[in-house]
Design an enzyme around this catalytic site. Structure first.
Site, short mmCIF file in Angstrom:
data_model
loop_
_atom_site.label_atom_id
_atom_site.label_comp_id
_atom_site.label_asym_id
_atom_site.label_seq_id
_atom_site.Cartn_x
_atom_site.Cartn_y
_atom_site.Cartn_z
N THR A 1 0.82 -1.22 0.00
CA THR A 1 0.00 0.00 0.00
C THR A 1 0.85 1.26 0.00
O THR A 1 0.49 2.27 -0.61
CB THR A 1 -0.94 0.00 1.22
OG1 THR A 1 -1.84 -1.10 1.11
CG2 THR A 1 -1.73 1.29 1.31
N SER B 1 -5.90 -8.63 3.77
CA SER B 1 -5.31 -8.25 2.48
C SER B 1 -3.84 -7.88 2.63
O SER B 1 -3.17 -7.61 1.64
CB SER B 1 -6.08 -7.07 1.87
OG SER B 1 -6.03 -5.95 2.73
N HIS B 2 -3.33 -7.83 3.86
CA HIS B 2 -1.90 -7.69 4.14
C HIS B 2 -1.29 -6.41 3.56
O HIS B 2 -0.13 -6.39 3.17
CB HIS B 2 -1.14 -8.91 3.62
CG HIS B 2 -1.73 -10.22 4.05
ND1 HIS B 2 -1.44 -10.80 5.27
CD2 HIS B 2 -2.64 -11.04 3.46
CE1 HIS B 2 -2.12 -11.92 5.39
NE2 HIS B 2 -2.87 -12.09 4.31
N CYS B 3 -2.09 -5.35 3.50
CA CYS B 3 -1.62 -4.08 2.90
C CYS B 3 -1.09 -4.31 1.49
O CYS B 3 -0.15 -3.66 1.05
CB CYS B 3 -0.55 -3.42 3.77
SG CYS B 3 -1.16 -2.78 5.34
N ASN B 4 -1.70 -5.25 0.79
CA ASN B 4 -1.30 -5.57 -0.58
C ASN B 4 -2.58 -5.78 -1.38
O ASN B 4 -2.94 -6.91 -1.75
CB ASN B 4 -0.43 -6.83 -0.60
CG ASN B 4 0.30 -7.02 -1.92
OD1 ASN B 4 -0.27 -6.82 -2.99
ND2 ASN B 4 1.56 -7.39 -1.85
#
Length: 822
Positions: free
Chosen positions: A135, A399-402
Site C-alpha cells: 500500500t 489483504s496484508h496491505c497488498n
C-alpha cells in the site's frame, strides 16, 4: 530449477548456523516456548542476547545528542558513522557508490523519495508501480501529477522497458516495485533496474525504487554492482533483526542530482539558513546529511550495531537464512498442497505465482492460502486466525496491505470491491466471504529461527480442525420422537452484565427482575472506554476485565464494583448523573455485524477516582462510561444462518434461524441482541465432548468449562426427573419462541450466537485457555460459523397493554420455560 534430492534439501536446514536452530531457540527466544510463530513477514523476532548486548552498550557509554559538540555527542556521531558504513557493507554496497539514510521504516523511506520527486520539476513526475506493491508504494501515485500506471504482469513491465529507448518524455519518471511480495512471497526480477537504466540512458530521467522490506527479511540483498542496483532502496531493519524499529533508504550517489531539488529542510540538514529577510539556506553536502531531518533516533541506530553482531554470530549470513527458510517453506507448502478431505477435495487453496518454484530468484518463504471444506465452501479467514490464536499459533489474515496482489489472487475487480465496500467491507473486519468468494487471504511466513516443529505444529493444526476424514452426520438436535415430548424447562440462573465485557451480577433466587425491550434491567448499560482513543474496552483484548465484578444494590441505588481480590470498592449511583459526553466506538475494528464499529454517544465519568480505579487494575488508561437515556438505543443484528427455511425438521437437521422481522429490537451496549440464552444440557454435552476430544500426548488434560464463559443472560435447565434423566442438548436450536413464568411472557428467538475466542477467558481467573473454543470448532460449526446459544428478545406483544400503556415484565430464577418448536 532441477529437483533436489531429499538429502541435499535437508542439508539446507540451519546450514551455517552457529548451533542447531532448536538450541538457539531455547536459549535466545524463551518467549517462543509453547508458541508457534509464523508471522515473520510482519516482523521477525529479536534474540535475548541482542537486547542484553544493547543494554550493556547503553549502560557502559554516555551517548549525547549528535548535533552537539560535547564528548558524549561526538561519541554518538562516531558510532552513527561507523554503523552507517557497517549497514552498507551488510548489503554489499560500496560507500563510494551509495549512501544510507536512516528513517523510521520502509514506508518513511518511500515517502521521502516521493517528496523528492514532488519537488523535482514544475511539471511534476510520472509514476509506475507493480501490481504486487505494498500500500505504501500505491499511495505514491496520489502525488504523481504527470500520471501513473499500475503494471499488472511482468510482461507489461518488460514491454514498457523495451519502449523506453524511443520515449522522448523529458519529465522525471519513477518506477517502483517490491523485491518480494509481502502477500505470497513472489519475487520480482532484480534485473529490471539495470534494464530500465540501460533502456533510458538517452533521457536519463527514469529512476527506480525497490521496496526491499519483505525481501531482506530472509534473503541477502547484493548491491555490489552499482550499475545494476536500484536508484533508491527502502527497507526496515526490524524485518531482518526483530529490533531495533528502524528503517533505511539506500541511495545510489549517481541519483543525487534529483535529491538536491528537495525543498523542505529540517534541523541538522543545512550549513546555514537565514530566518528573516532573504529566504536563503545552504544544504549540507552529503546525501544523508541533507535528508536526515532533525535529531536521528541515535539510540535505535546504536542498537543496530548489536543487531548486526548478534545476527552474524547466530546465523552466519543472510544466505544461510535464505537456504534454511526456503527448505522449511517448500516442506510446508508441499504438506498443505497434499491435504485432501475424504472425498478428494483439496483442503488448502494456495496462491502461488506460476512463475515461482522456491528458487531464490522467484519465491520467498511466504505461503498464502485459504481453506475449503469438503463441499468446496470457503472457511472464513477470521475463524482460522481466531482458532490459531487459541492454539498459540501466530499467523496473519486479510489483504496484508497488498490490495493489488489480494484482488488479483481472489479474482476481484475494482467495481466489485467498491460494491463490497458499500456493503460494509473494511480492512481488518470479519466480512470473510462475500458473493461466494473470500475477501482476504491467510498467510504463514518463516524466519531465521523457524524450525521443523513450527511446520509440524501448523500442519497438525490444519489436520485436526479442517480436514474432514469421513462424512459427518452430526445430530445437532435430538431425534424426532424425543423433540415431540412435552418439554419441561425452567430458568436455572439469570445474569446481568452491567459493565460490558466485565463480570456478571447473578440475580438472587426469589427476586423478580425487570426485563425491558432492550434486555434485562441494567444489562450492558456501562462500559469502560480508553481515555486516549475513546474505544470501548473488550475482554478479548483485556482478559482481566472478567475480574471486575459489579453488584447491583437496588436498596441503596448504587452499583458496587470490586476488582479481583482487591478489597477496594467503587460505588456508582444507579441514578442518572450529568457527566461529560464523548463519542466512542464499540470496537477498535469493524466486525461483520452492525454492532462493533458503531459510533455511539456515551456519558464518560469525569471523576479521577473512577478513572484510576479501573486504570490501575487493568494497566490501561480508561474510565467508566454509561449509555445515556436520551440517546436512541441501537438496533440488534444477530448473526444469522444462510440456510433456506425448512418448517419440517428432519432428525439431525439444524433449523433455519428465524427470518428478520421488519423491526429489530433495540439494544444498549450488547454486541448483537438484547438477551442471550443457553441451556444447561448443551453445556453438559459440550463438556463431555471436551473430555473425550483427542489431544496430543504432550498437551495438558482439558478441564470442563462453566456456563458462565458464554456470558448468557438466561440459562435454562431441564427437569430431568420428568424425563427419565434424558437430557436434550441443543434442543434450543429448534426453538422459534418461548414463554417464561406464570404470566407466560413471550420471547422471540432471533438467531444463533456466533462465538469467538472470548469464551476461552476464564471468568474466575481472567486467564485464557484453549477450551471451549477448540471443541466448539469441531462440534458446533454451522455453515462455517461456530455457534452456541440463542439470541432472543422480548416479543413486541409484551411491550404494551391496552391503549399503549407500558406493561411491567419480570422474570425470576425457577420460572417455567415453555418453548415453541420451529
Amino acid at each position: 530449477m532441477q529437483a533436489k534430492s531429499k538429502t541435499e534439501s535437508r542439508a539446507e536446514y540451519c546450514t551455517g548456523y552457529s548451533e542447531d536452530v532448536d538450541v538457539i531457540r531455547e536459549r535466545e527466544y524463551p518467549f517462543l516456548k509453547d508458541t508457534t510463530y509464523l508471522d515473520h513477514a510482519g516482523t521477525t523476532l529479536y534474540p535475548k542476547s541482542l537486547i542484553d548486548s544493547f543494554a550493556r552498550d547503553l549502560t557502559s557509554n554516555l551517548f549525547g545528542n549528535p548535533h552537539s559538540r560535547s564528548s558524549s555527542s561526538q561519541l554518538s556521531t562516531q558510532r552513527i558513522d561507523d554503523i552507517r558504513l557497517r549497514a552498507l557493507r551488510f548489503f554489499n554496497a560500496d560507500p563510494d557508490e551509495f549512501d544510507l539514510v536512516f528513517v523510521a521504516n520502509a514506508t518513511a523511506a518511500i515517502k521521502l523519495v516521493v517528496d523528492v520527486f514532488r519537488d523535482s520539476s514544475p511539471q511534476g513526475f510520472w509514476y509506475g508501480y507493480f501490481i504486487d506493491a505494498h500500500t505504501s508504494l500505491v499511495g505514491a501515485r496520489e502525488i504523481a501529477e504527470r500520471g501513473h500506471r499500475c503494471f499488472l504482469t511482468s510482461g507489461e513491465v518488460e514491454r514498457w522497458i523495451a519502449d523506453l529507448a524511443t520515449d522522448q518524455k523529458n519529465f522525471p519518471r519513477l518506477f517502483a516495485y517490491p523485491g518480494q511480495s509481502n502477500l505470497n512471497g513472489r519475487r520480482s526480477p532484480m534485473q529490471w533496474c539495470k534494464k530500465i537504466r540501460d533502456g533510458s540512458s538517452g533521457a536519463g530521467n527514469v529512476y527506480t525504487l525497490l521496496d526491499a522490506a519483505s525481501l531482506v527479511s530472509t534473503s541477502p540483498l547484493d548491491l555490489s554492482d552499482a550499475s545494476a542496483a536500484p536508484d533508491f532502496t527502502a527497507l526496515s531493519f526490524y524485518k531482518i533483526f526483530g529490533f531495533p524499529d528502524l528503517g533505511a533508504l539506500i541511495v545510489r550517489k549517481s541519483a543525487a542530482g534529483i535529491i538536491k531539488k528537495r525543498k523542505f529542510f529540517g534541523g541538522g540538514t543545512v550549513d546555514m539558513v537565514l530566518a528573516q529577510g532573504m529566504p536563503w539556506h545552504a544544504k549540507k553536502s552529503t546525501i544523508h546529511e541533507c535528508l536526515e531531518d532533525g535529531t536521528l533516533p541515535f539510540h535505535n541506530i546504536i542498537a543496530l550495531d548489536s543487531a548486526l553482531s548478534t545476527h552474524g554470530r547466530l546465523f552466519g549470513s543472510m544466505s544461510n537464512v535464505s537456504f534454511h527458510t526456503r527448505y522449511l517453506a517448500k516442506r510446508l507448502h508441499n504438506r498443505l498442497a497434499a491435504m485432501t478431505h475424504f472425498n478428494g477435495q483439496k483442503v488448502c487453496h494456495l496462491y502461488m505465482s506460476p512463475e515461482s518454484d522456491f528458487d531464490n530468484s522467484t519465491q520467498g518463504p511466504i505461503i498464502a492460502f485459504n481453506i475449503r471444506n469438503s463441499s468446496g465452501a470457503w472457511i472464513g479467514k477470521s475463524e482460522v486466525e481466531r482458532l490459531a490464536n487459541v492454539k498459540k499459533i501466530h499467523i496473519r489474515s486479510g489483504s496484508h496491505c497488498n490490495s493489488g496482489g489480494t484482488a488479483t489472487s481472489l479474482g476481484w475487480t475494482g467495481p466489485e470491491l467498491l460494491r463490497n465496500f458499500s456493503a460494509g467491507l473494511r480492512c481488518g473486519d470479519d466480512h470473510d466471504v462475500m458473493d461466494g468468494r473470500p475477501t482476504g487471504i491467510l498467510r504463514v511466513s518463516l524466519g531465521a529461527v523457524s524450525n521443523l516443529r513450527d511446520i509440524d505444529a501448523f500442519a497438525r493444526f490444519i489436520d485436526e480442525f479442517y480436514i474432514e476424514k469421513e462424512p459427518e452426520f452430526v445430530s445437532l438436535v435430538p431425534p424426532m420422537e424425543v423433540v415431540l415430548q412435552e418439554p419441561s424447562f425452567y430458568v436455572e440462573s439469570l445474569s446481568v452484565y452491567p459493565i460490558k465485557s466485565c463480570g456478571a451480577f447473578k440475580v438472587p433466587d426469589g427476586q423478580r427482575w425487570e426485563i425491558k425491550r432492550e434486555g434485562l434491567a441494567w444489562d450492558r448499560e456501562w462500559c469502560l472506554i480508553h481515555q486516549g482513543t475513546g474505544a470501548a474496552l473488550s475482554m478479548k483484548k483485556y482478559p482481566r476485565m472478567a475480574l471486575i465484578r459489579p453488584v447491583i444494590d437496588l436498596e441503596r441505588g448504587v452499583l458496587r464494583i470490586t476488582c479481583g481480590s482487591d478489597s477496594k470498592e467503587l460505588e456508582v449511583s444507579l441514578r442518572r448523573e450529568i457527566t461529560n459526553l464523548v463519542t466512542t466506538s464499540l470496537c477498535q475494528s469493524a466486525k461483520s455485524s452492525n454492532v462493533c464499529g458503531d459510533r455511539v454517544v456515551v456519558q464518560a465519568y469525569s471523576s479521577p477516582t473512577v478513572a484510576s480505579f479501573f486504570s490501575n487494575f487493568l494497566g490501561v488508561p480508561c474510565t467508566l462510561a454509561r449509555f445515556p437515556p436520551q440517546i436512541s438505543t441501537r438496533i440488534s443484528n444477530p448473526t444469522r444462518s444462510s440456510r433456506r427455511s425448512q418448517r419440517a425438521l428432519m432428525p439431525g437437521s439444524f433449523p433455519e434461524d428465524p427470518s428478520p422481522t421488519s423491526e429489530q429490537p433495540p439494544i444498549l451496549l450488547s454486541n448483537e441482541s438484547p438477551i442471550l440464552l443457553i441451556s444447561r444440557s448443551s453445556v453438559n454435552r459440550l463438556n463431555e465432548n471436551i473430555k473425550y476430544n483427542p489431544r496430543p500426548s504432550y498437551s495438558t488434560p482439558a478441564k470442563a468449562v462453566e456456563a458462565d464463559v458464554f456470558r448468557a443472560n438466561i440459562v435454562v435447565a431441564e427437569n430431568l426427573h420428568q424425563l427419565a434423566n434424558a437430557e436434550r442438548p441443543y434442543i434450543e436450536d429448534t426453538w422459534e419462541s418461548f414463554s417464561v413464568g406464570p404470566e407466560q411472557l413471550c420471547f422471540d428467538v432471533l438467531g444463533s450466537c456466533q462465538r469467538c475466542q472470548m469464551v476461552c477467558v476464564d471468568p474466575y481467573t481472567g486467564t485464557r485457555r484453549e477450551e471451549p473454543y477448540s471443541t466448539l470448532v469441531k462440534t458446533r460449526k454451522i455453515n462455517s460459523k461456530i455457534v452456541f446459544g440463542r439470541h432472543t428478545s422480548l416479543s413486541n406483544m409484551e411491550l404494551s397493554q391496552g391503549a399503549g400503556k407500558p406493561k411491567s415484565c419480570t422474570v425470576m430464577v425457577g420460572d417455567v420455560v415453555t418453548p415453541q418448536i420451529a
